[in-house]
Structure formats: structure tokens, C-alpha cells
Design a protein around this motif. Structure first.
Motif, PDB file in Angstrom:
ATOM      1  N   GLY A  19       0.824  -1.207   0.000  1.00 16.34           N
ATOM      2  CA  GLY A  19       0.000   0.000   0.000  1.00 16.34           C
ATOM      3  C   GLY A  19       0.855   1.253   0.000  1.00 16.34           C
ATOM      4  O   GLY A  19       0.601   2.190  -0.763  1.00 16.34           O
ATOM      5  N   HIS A  23       0.948   4.122  -2.987  1.00 17.64           N
ATOM      6  CA  HIS A  23       0.644   5.535  -2.753  1.00 17.64           C
ATOM      7  C   HIS A  23       1.840   6.425  -3.106  1.00 17.64           C
ATOM      8  O   HIS A  23       1.656   7.503  -3.683  1.00 17.64           O
ATOM      9  CB  HIS A  23       0.187   5.761  -1.313  1.00 17.64           C
ATOM     10  CG  HIS A  23      -1.170   5.196  -1.036  1.00 17.64           C
ATOM     11  ND1 HIS A  23      -2.325   5.710  -1.576  1.00 17.64           N
ATOM     12  CD2 HIS A  23      -1.565   4.137  -0.290  1.00 17.64           C
ATOM     13  CE1 HIS A  23      -3.354   5.004  -1.175  1.00 17.64           C
ATOM     14  NE2 HIS A  23      -2.920   4.031  -0.391  1.00 17.64           N
ATOM     15  N   PHE A  45      -6.406  12.052   2.434  1.00 19.64           N
ATOM     16  CA  PHE A  45      -6.306  10.796   3.185  1.00 19.64           C
ATOM     17  C   PHE A  45      -5.476   9.771   2.428  1.00 19.64           C
ATOM     18  O   PHE A  45      -4.570   9.149   2.987  1.00 19.64           O
ATOM     19  CB  PHE A  45      -7.704  10.227   3.497  1.00 19.64           C
ATOM     20  CG  PHE A  45      -7.659   8.888   4.171  1.00 19.64           C
ATOM     21  CD1 PHE A  45      -7.305   8.781   5.512  1.00 19.64           C
ATOM     22  CD2 PHE A  45      -7.958   7.728   3.467  1.00 19.64           C
ATOM     23  CE1 PHE A  45      -7.254   7.537   6.139  1.00 19.64           C
ATOM     24  CE2 PHE A  45      -7.910   6.485   4.091  1.00 19.64           C
ATOM     25  CZ  PHE A  45      -7.558   6.385   5.432  1.00 19.64           C
ATOM     26  N   TRP A  46      -5.780   9.581   1.149  1.00 14.03           N
ATOM     27  CA  TRP A  46      -5.049   8.587   0.361  1.00 14.03           C
ATOM     28  C   TRP A  46      -3.570   8.965   0.231  1.00 14.03           C
ATOM     29  O   TRP A  46      -2.707   8.104   0.233  1.00 14.03           O
ATOM     30  CB  TRP A  46      -5.689   8.408  -1.012  1.00 14.03           C
ATOM     31  CG  TRP A  46      -7.067   7.791  -0.945  1.00 14.03           C
ATOM     32  CD1 TRP A  46      -7.511   6.867  -0.042  1.00 14.03           C
ATOM     33  CD2 TRP A  46      -8.166   8.056  -1.796  1.00 14.03           C
ATOM     34  NE1 TRP A  46      -8.825   6.549  -0.282  1.00 14.03           N
ATOM     35  CE2 TRP A  46      -9.263   7.265  -1.368  1.00 14.03           C
ATOM     36  CE3 TRP A  46      -8.348   8.900  -2.893  1.00 14.03           C
ATOM     37  CZ2 TRP A  46     -10.500   7.278  -1.979  1.00 14.03           C
ATOM     38  CZ3 TRP A  46      -9.593   8.910  -3.513  1.00 14.03           C
ATOM     39  CH2 TRP A  46     -10.657   8.112  -3.061  1.00 14.03           C
ATOM     40  N   LEU A  49      -1.731   8.120   3.405  1.00 12.66           N
ATOM     41  CA  LEU A  49      -1.474   6.687   3.573  1.00 12.66           C
ATOM     42  C   LEU A  49      -0.059   6.296   3.146  1.00 12.66           C
ATOM     43  O   LEU A  49       0.460   5.281   3.604  1.00 12.66           O
ATOM     44  CB  LEU A  49      -2.512   5.856   2.814  1.00 12.66           C
ATOM     45  CG  LEU A  49      -3.893   5.813   3.453  1.00 12.66           C
ATOM     46  CD1 LEU A  49      -4.869   5.063   2.552  1.00 12.66           C
ATOM     47  CD2 LEU A  49      -3.858   5.187   4.836  1.00 12.66           C
ATOM     48  N   ASP A  53       0.952   4.035   6.114  1.00 13.37           N
ATOM     49  CA  ASP A  53       1.194   2.615   5.829  1.00 13.37           C
ATOM     50  C   ASP A  53       2.612   2.215   6.229  1.00 13.37           C
ATOM     51  O   ASP A  53       2.824   1.146   6.805  1.00 13.37           O
ATOM     52  CB  ASP A  53       0.960   2.306   4.347  1.00 13.37           C
ATOM     53  CG  ASP A  53      -0.510   2.275   3.964  1.00 13.37           C
ATOM     54  OD1 ASP A  53      -1.373   2.358   4.860  1.00 13.37           O
ATOM     55  OD2 ASP A  53      -0.800   2.170   2.756  1.00 13.37           O
ATOM     56  N   VAL A  74      -6.354   1.873  10.636  1.00 13.89           N
ATOM     57  CA  VAL A  74      -6.149   2.279   9.239  1.00 13.89           C
ATOM     58  C   VAL A  74      -7.053   1.486   8.306  1.00 13.89           C
ATOM     59  O   VAL A  74      -7.688   2.053   7.413  1.00 13.89           O
ATOM     60  CB  VAL A  74      -4.668   2.133   8.829  1.00 13.89           C
ATOM     61  CG1 VAL A  74      -4.490   2.283   7.332  1.00 13.89           C
ATOM     62  CG2 VAL A  74      -3.812   3.156   9.566  1.00 13.89           C
ATOM     63  N   MET A  75      -7.129   0.181   8.498  1.00  9.92           N
ATOM     64  CA  MET A  75      -7.939  -0.624   7.583  1.00  9.92           C
ATOM     65  C   MET A  75      -9.426  -0.328   7.716  1.00  9.92           C
ATOM     66  O   MET A  75     -10.138  -0.247   6.710  1.00  9.92           O
ATOM     67  CB  MET A  75      -7.659  -2.118   7.790  1.00  9.92           C
ATOM     68  CG  MET A  75      -6.304  -2.547   7.272  1.00  9.92           C
ATOM     69  SD  MET A  75      -5.875  -1.903   5.624  1.00  9.92           S
ATOM     70  CE  MET A  75      -7.230  -2.498   4.623  1.00  9.92           C
ATOM     71  N   ASP A  78      -9.852   3.029   6.057  1.00 13.89           N
ATOM     72  CA  ASP A  78      -9.649   2.942   4.613  1.00 13.89           C
ATOM     73  C   ASP A  78     -10.853   2.306   3.926  1.00 13.89           C
ATOM     74  O   ASP A  78     -11.372   2.829   2.937  1.00 13.89           O
ATOM     75  CB  ASP A  78      -8.369   2.163   4.314  1.00 13.89           C
ATOM     76  CG  ASP A  78      -7.824   2.416   2.922  1.00 13.89           C
ATOM     77  OD1 ASP A  78      -8.281   3.366   2.258  1.00 13.89           O
ATOM     78  OD2 ASP A  78      -6.934   1.664   2.502  1.00 13.89           O
ATOM     79  N   ASN A  82     -13.269   4.395   1.534  1.00  8.89           N
ATOM     80  CA  ASN A  82     -13.344   3.959   0.141  1.00  8.89           C
ATOM     81  C   ASN A  82     -14.771   3.566  -0.228  1.00  8.89           C
ATOM     82  O   ASN A  82     -15.248   3.886  -1.321  1.00  8.89           O
ATOM     83  CB  ASN A  82     -12.390   2.800  -0.122  1.00  8.89           C
ATOM     84  CG  ASN A  82     -10.942   3.235  -0.123  1.00  8.89           C
ATOM     85  OD1 ASN A  82     -10.635   4.422  -0.152  1.00  8.89           O
ATOM     86  ND2 ASN A  82     -10.035   2.281  -0.079  1.00  8.89           N
ATOM     87  N   GLN A 101      -9.214  -4.938  -0.301  1.00 12.39           N
ATOM     88  CA  GLN A 101      -8.962  -4.183   0.934  1.00 12.39           C
ATOM     89  C   GLN A 101      -9.930  -4.621   2.030  1.00 12.39           C
ATOM     90  O   GLN A 101      -9.537  -4.733   3.194  1.00 12.39           O
ATOM     91  CB  GLN A 101      -9.135  -2.682   0.700  1.00 12.39           C
ATOM     92  CG  GLN A 101      -8.015  -2.034  -0.039  1.00 12.39           C
ATOM     93  CD  GLN A 101      -8.309  -0.572  -0.308  1.00 12.39           C
ATOM     94  OE1 GLN A 101      -9.464  -0.139  -0.328  1.00 12.39           O
ATOM     95  NE2 GLN A 101      -7.250   0.196  -0.517  1.00 12.39           N
ATOM     96  N   CYS A 105      -8.909  -6.186   5.499  1.00 15.58           N
ATOM     97  CA  CYS A 105      -9.382  -5.614   6.759  1.00 15.58           C
ATOM     98  C   CYS A 105      -9.910  -6.729   7.667  1.00 15.58           C
ATOM     99  O   CYS A 105      -9.589  -6.778   8.858  1.00 15.58           O
ATOM    100  CB  CYS A 105     -10.477  -4.580   6.494  1.00 15.58           C
ATOM    101  SG  CYS A 105     -11.135  -3.786   7.981  1.00 15.58           S
TER     102      CYS A 105
END
Length: 132
Positions: A19, A23, A45-46, A49, A53, A74-75, A78, A82, A101, A105
């Protein structure tokens, strides 16, 4: 540490590193906020990461419990963001990466008790049968 725990930790660390790399590649190719197809909050946010990450990977290897807590947070964030981006805002994200994802998670949350060292308590009925 049992081999299964080492494998779980390795999988989690590897996935977060993937990840991070994705990114960072997006930032290298598209600038500091490369996700221009989405509202700025998602974009920020992305982009964040890329650092978060990597922090998860470092913490998992150095301070396992802190890394696991951050990985779970985080998961969940995310997948939640998303999913909201797709279904709430209408951002066009690729379907399968979001599904993967979500699966990851579940893996992180499911592995958390075993990696944390939590042993399920016996239920009260089993304990009373042993004492009888």
C-alpha cells in the motif's frame, strides 16, 4: 513466537508495504495530491497513507501491539472511506481493489486476537463441569 504468528505478521507488514509503495508511486507520478478525481478530503487521506502505511510496517516490526492497533484503525478507516467514496459520493474507484482491501481488513481484525496474545476464556458451563 509460533510460526503461524510470524506468517500473519509478515502478511500484514507486506500488505501495508505494498500500500505504501502504491501511494508513493501515485505521488511520484501525479504530484502531492494525485487523486484529482476525488474530493480533496479523500485525496488528502489517500496521500497520507503513503506515510501511515509505512508507519504501520515499522510499528508492527518494532512494537507489535501498537502496530496492530494502528493497522486495525487504518484498515477500518480505509475501507469505510473507500466505500463511502464509491457509494456515497460516486467516486469511480476500481471494484476489485476495494474488495481486496475489505478482505484484508477482515484478515487484520481476525488475526488481531491471536497476535495480541488473547486466549479465549472458558465459558462458565465448562468451568462448572470441571469443578463438579
Amino acid at each position: 513466537m509460533p510460526q503461524s504468528k510470524k506468517i500473519f505478521i509478515s502478511v500484514i507488514a507486506a500488505c501495508f508495504m505494498i500500500g505504501c509503495i502504491n501511494h508513493v508511486a501515485d505521488i511520484v507520478n501525479g504530484g502531492p495530491f494525485p487523486y484529482t478525481f476525488a474530493p480533496f478530503g479523500f485525496n488528502a487521506f489517500w496521500t497520507a497513507l503513503s506515510v501511515i502505511d509505512l508507519l504501520v510496517v515499522v510499528l508492527i516490526l518494532a512494537k507489535l501491539r501498537a502496530g496492530l492497533v494502528l493497522a486495525a484503525i487504518v484498515m477500518v478507516l480505509d475501507v469505510t472511506l473507500n466505500s463511502y467514496a464509491i457509494y456515497g459520493v460516486g467516486v469511480k474507484l476500481a471494484f476489485w481493489p476495494v474488495q481486496l482491501q475489505t478482505l484484508f481488513c477482515g484478515f487484520v481484525l481476525g488475526a488481531l486476537p491471536a497476535l495480541w496474545g488473547i486466549v479465549p476464556r472458558r465459558n462458565i458451563m465448562e468451568a462448572s463441569e470441571i469443578n463438579a
